[in-house]
Enzyme design. Structure first.
Site, PDB file in Angstrom:
ATOM      1  N   GLU A   1       0.789  -1.203   0.087  1.00 12.93           N
ATOM      2  CA  GLU A   1      -0.016  -0.045  -0.124  1.00 12.93           C
ATOM      3  C   GLU A   1       0.976   1.329  -0.149  1.00 12.93           C
ATOM      4  O   GLU A   1       2.049   1.149  -0.217  1.00 12.93           O
ATOM      5  CB  GLU A   1      -0.911  -0.081   1.192  1.00 12.93           C
ATOM      6  CG  GLU A   1      -1.874  -1.157   1.176  1.00 12.93           C
ATOM      7  CD  GLU A   1      -2.698  -1.394   2.470  1.00 12.93           C
ATOM      8  OE1 GLU A   1      -3.071  -0.240   3.052  1.00 12.93           O
ATOM      9  OE2 GLU A   1      -3.038  -2.681   2.759  1.00 12.93           O
TER      10      GLU A   1
ATOM     11  N   LYS B   1      -0.431   3.792  -4.773  1.00 11.73           N
ATOM     12  CA  LYS B   1       0.122   2.471  -4.917  1.00 11.73           C
ATOM     13  C   LYS B   1       0.842   2.287  -6.525  1.00 11.73           C
ATOM     14  O   LYS B   1       1.748   1.508  -6.550  1.00 11.73           O
ATOM     15  CB  LYS B   1      -0.543   1.311  -4.821  1.00 11.73           C
ATOM     16  CG  LYS B   1      -1.630   1.296  -3.624  1.00 11.73           C
ATOM     17  CD  LYS B   1      -2.695   0.137  -3.566  1.00 11.73           C
ATOM     18  CE  LYS B   1      -3.671   0.285  -2.670  1.00 11.73           C
ATOM     19  NZ  LYS B   1      -4.519  -0.899  -2.734  1.00 11.73           N
TER      20      LYS B   1
ATOM     21  N   ARG C   1     -13.287  -8.451   0.881  1.00 14.78           N
ATOM     22  CA  ARG C   1     -11.878  -8.391   1.784  1.00 14.78           C
ATOM     23  C   ARG C   1     -12.034  -8.607   3.070  1.00 14.78           C
ATOM     24  O   ARG C   1     -12.915  -8.178   3.688  1.00 14.78           O
ATOM     25  CB  ARG C   1     -11.483  -6.908   1.475  1.00 14.78           C
ATOM     26  CG  ARG C   1     -11.122  -6.326   0.012  1.00 14.78           C
ATOM     27  CD  ARG C   1     -10.279  -7.124  -0.737  1.00 14.78           C
ATOM     28  NE  ARG C   1      -8.903  -7.228  -0.206  1.00 14.78           N
ATOM     29  CZ  ARG C   1      -8.348  -6.029  -0.405  1.00 14.78           C
ATOM     30  NH1 ARG C   1      -8.379  -5.056  -1.348  1.00 14.78           N
ATOM     31  NH2 ARG C   1      -6.957  -6.165  -0.161  1.00 14.78           N
TER      32      ARG C   1
END
Length: 307
Positions: free
Chosen positions: A3, A67, A292
């Site tokens: 990240e 990112k 997620r």
């Protein structure tokens, strides 16, 4: 997947070693690295095209948004914030590097042994090599034109990516305004890179915990002051992670010198499902939000009750 803090740690190291150097040659050991995770069938001409495009180019700087990381190429040092309308020369090409889940950019001397998962190499006039190592080939590299997006020049494929909390172009008031319109779970909204970039699964969980907001809270039905707190927490937690080199759970994420980050030791909820909350002692819960895995404290982050 790395990240913002992890990619920024890599960017800083790459910039230190490569800014101002000239690419004297390039090698692509595995053509698949020039594709994407959804397109790995590469035209044979792509390798020679990449080598030709980068050879002889000067690396002005290593840059990042969220990112995404890239090397700006050109003939002179210019500011990345230069307006497209300005007459000041600006870089027109960049080498976009997406690390994926297993990509590494490593600085080596030419005589050092080549790692078996090395997919591409840039030879520099500083008697160094920038090697792209990727065990699983989830990352990719390629040359792209730089275009204007959200206040700065970015690779064409990243033009839709919003500014991240650690760059000057970030407008927190505007982001809160857009976030307040969302009717999805706030955890999912934080992962939307077109709203705010750089926040992934780890730091979304940590930011929500620090702000005391439940991951299933609906932004459109949440007080703006709480949305502000979430963004401020995200900025703070990523800054804290960056200070110690990011978060490493295995050997796949390292900086250009092969060093791991240490923020995993400071995580308060992410990856701690079934353990006691560091604040109240309640067992950390794990649910799935937007596909997620999501960690939170049921006591510190009360579930929203909408009428």
């Amino acid at each position: 997947m790395p990240e913002l803090p992890e990619v920024e740690s890599v960017r800083r190291g790459v910039d230190e070693w490569t800014a101002g150097t000239t690419i004297t040659g390039a090698e692509v050991a595995d053509p698949r690295i020039l594709g994407t995770t959804s397109q790995r069938r590469i035209d044979p001409s792509a390798v020679s095209g990449f080598v030709s495009a980068v050879t002889g180019q000067r690396i002005l700087r290593a840059e990042r948004r969220g990112k995404f990381m890239w090397l700006s190429l050109g003939e002179g040092a210019v500011s990345s914030s230069v307006s497209v309308a300005s007459s000041v020369p600006r870089p027109e090409l960049g080498i976009l590097v997406h690390l994926g889940m297993s990509g590494q950019l490593r600085i080596h001397s030419p005589d050092e042994e080549i790692h078996r998962h090395t997919r591409a190499v840039l030879h520099l006039d500083s008697d160094r090599e920038l090697r792209f190592v990727d065990q699983r080939i989830f990352g990719h590299i390629g040359v792209q034109p730089l275009v204007h997006g959200y206040g700065r020049l970015v690779p064409a494929s990243a033009v839709h990516i919003a500014a991240d909390p650690l760059e000057p172009a970030f407008d927190p008031e505007a982001v809160v305004g857009e976030l307040a319109k969302k009717r999805t779970a706030i955890k999912a909204a934080l992962l939307d890179q077109t709203l705010v970039s750089g926040i992934g699964n780890i730091y979304a969980d940590e930011a929500l915990f620090r702000a005391g907001v439940h991951p299933l809270a609906v932004p459109a039905r949440t007080r703006k002051s709480r949305l502000v707190a979430v963004l401020e927490s995200a900025t703070k937690v990523m800054s804290d992670a960056l200070a110690v080199g990011g978060t490493s759970f295995d050997a796949l994420y390292v900086n250009v010198n092969g060093e791991s980050g240490y923020f995993d030791r400071a995580l308060l909820v992410y990856g701690r499902g079934g353990q006691d909350c560091v604040r109240c002692g309640t067992e950390i819960a794990k649910i799935t939000v937007g596909g997620r895995g999501t960690h939170f404290c049921p006591e510190c982050q009360k579930a929203p009750r909408y009428r």
